[in-house]
Design an enzyme around this catalytic site. Structure first.
Site, PDB file in Angstrom:
ATOM      1  N   CYS A 116     -46.826 -31.872  85.097  1.00  0.00           N
ATOM      2  CA  CYS A 116     -48.098 -31.681  84.321  1.00  0.00           C
ATOM      3  C   CYS A 116     -48.218 -33.103  83.056  1.00  0.00           C
ATOM      4  O   CYS A 116     -49.360 -32.996  82.920  1.00  0.00           O
ATOM      5  CB  CYS A 116     -48.116 -30.414  83.333  1.00  0.00           C
ATOM      6  SG  CYS A 116     -48.006 -29.112  84.427  1.00  0.00           S
ATOM      7  N   HIS A 256     -52.703 -30.876  77.389  1.00  0.00           N
ATOM      8  CA  HIS A 256     -52.517 -30.096  78.714  1.00  0.00           C
ATOM      9  C   HIS A 256     -53.046 -28.755  78.686  1.00  0.00           C
ATOM     10  O   HIS A 256     -53.001 -27.957  77.751  1.00  0.00           O
ATOM     11  CB  HIS A 256     -51.230 -30.421  79.165  1.00  0.00           C
ATOM     12  CG  HIS A 256     -50.856 -29.407  80.376  1.00  0.00           C
ATOM     13  ND1 HIS A 256     -51.416 -29.655  81.552  1.00  0.00           N
ATOM     14  CD2 HIS A 256     -49.569 -28.701  80.618  1.00  0.00           C
ATOM     15  CE1 HIS A 256     -50.839 -28.971  82.538  1.00  0.00           C
ATOM     16  NE2 HIS A 256     -49.892 -28.300  82.070  1.00  0.00           N
ATOM     17  N   ASN A 286     -54.510 -23.864  85.233  1.00  0.00           N
ATOM     18  CA  ASN A 286     -53.395 -25.292  85.087  1.00  0.00           C
ATOM     19  C   ASN A 286     -53.660 -25.961  86.309  1.00  0.00           C
ATOM     20  O   ASN A 286     -52.931 -25.510  87.284  1.00  0.00           O
ATOM     21  CB  ASN A 286     -51.941 -24.646  84.778  1.00  0.00           C
ATOM     22  CG  ASN A 286     -51.141 -25.704  84.514  1.00  0.00           C
ATOM     23  OD1 ASN A 286     -51.598 -26.918  84.614  1.00  0.00           O
ATOM     24  ND2 ASN A 286     -49.761 -25.456  84.092  1.00  0.00           N
TER      25      ASN A 286
END
Length: 334
Positions: A116, A256, A286
């Site tokens: 990520c 994020h 996500n």
């Protein structure tokens, strides 16, 4: 007097698949509920790539969107860096294939995997290629087909992830805009808390690993949650101190998009009001390396030249960090 050469973001692009997997559908697949998902994660729906398509296709679509918006000739692109944890294949890098699909005939490309944090890490690499004077047009894409490595029988992980891609173009700038500085960290012991255990060189593919579904994402959510908040908070504070900036001088935070509660906690820890924090997790979930560039794509009309944007991320590995960018004029027409 010489002015420092920075690498500025001059165009943005993005792509999300048409297929929507909403919470109501997930309620029929696993033991969960719309209320539980929204309360725990902030996610209402996520996008799922159609069968037969791969990460390279999403990357190419995002690149094409950027080129169409900006009017840049694809043959002028010199380098493509693809941040991804879900390459099309294990051995061959996906970036060169994305170059072919997007018509980048003169670009060389490579993949970068930092989960990520991939886009954030790759942003520093891309900026260095521009700041060195070796390249004038560097494309950076964050793209992940998380649906390929998610177990849709595991209610703890399948509600979290979606598919998507975002792209930015970096070019030289001497007007003070561009990437200012970074703080990046990693801790390899974090692999035990978030990883896809099988399919790599440590644990190959076999009938037992397939039966045990070890080719899917496995996560200790509570440990990741705590480390993500601490990591993004401390990296951001360290970066602000490094740049002699305060949270009051930051115009926007692009975090994020893993969990809304993580985002809110980081904002509270930094003392940054919610209206300064960009969030689109409710629509995409996500998307791993794609979350940051998708936010830049979604909200680029809100950013004004001279705005200071703090980007921060945390991912498997563990990997985490923060970057500060001064926004400039975009080539984008819309």
């Amino acid at each position: 007097m010489n002015t420092k050469m920075n690498a500025a973001i001059t165009a943005v692009g993005g792509y999300v698949p048409q297929t929507i997997l909403d919470n109501a559908t997930l309620e029929k697949m696993v033991d969960t509920s719309d209320e539980w998902i929204i309360t725990r994660t902030g996610i209402k729906e996520r996008r799922i790539l159609e069968p037969g398509k791969a990460t390279s296709d999403m990357a190419a679509f995002a690149i094409q969107n950027l080129l169409e918006n900006s009017g840049v000739d694809p043959e002028e692109i010199e380098v493509l860096i693809l941040a991804t944890s879900t390459p099309d294949t294990i051995l061959s890098p996906t970036a060169p294939l994305a170059c072919v699909k997007a018509g980048l005939k003169n670009a060389w490309g490579f993949d970068l995997n930092a989960a990520c944090s991939g886009f954030l890490y790759a942003l520093s690499v891309a900026a260095s290629l521009v700041e060195s004077g070796r390249h004038k047009k560097v494309l950076l894409v964050g793209a992940d087909k998380m649906s390929a490595i998610v177990n849709y029988e595991d209610r703890n992980t399948c509600v979290l992830f979606g598919d998507g891609a975002g792209a930015v173009l970096l070019e030289p700038a001497q007007d003070g805009t561009g990437v200012l500085d970074t703080v990046y960290k990693s801790d390899g012991s974090g692999i035990q808390f978030l990883s896809v255990p099988a399919g790599g060189s440590a644990e190959g593919t076999g009938q037992q690993t397939l039966d045990e579904k070890r080719h899917y994402v496995q996560q200790d959510g509570r440990t990741v949650f705590k480390n993500a908040i601490n990591g993004m908070t401390t990296a951001s504070n360290e970066l602000l101190q490094k740049l002699s900036l305060t949270t009051e001088t930051i115009d926007w935070v692009v975090p994020h998009q893993a969990n809304l509660r993580i985002i809110d906690s980081v904002g509270q820890n930094l003392g940054i009001p919610k209206q300064k924090i960009k969030v689109n997790i409710e629509r995409y979930g996500n998307t791993t390396a794609a979350t940051l560039p998708l936010c830049l794509w979604d909200f680029h009309n809100d950013f004004k030249p001279g705005d200071k944007i703090l980007l921060t991320a945390f991912g498997a590995g563990f990997t985490w960090g923060s970057t500060c960018v001064v926004w400039g004029d975009l080539r984008n027409n819309n």
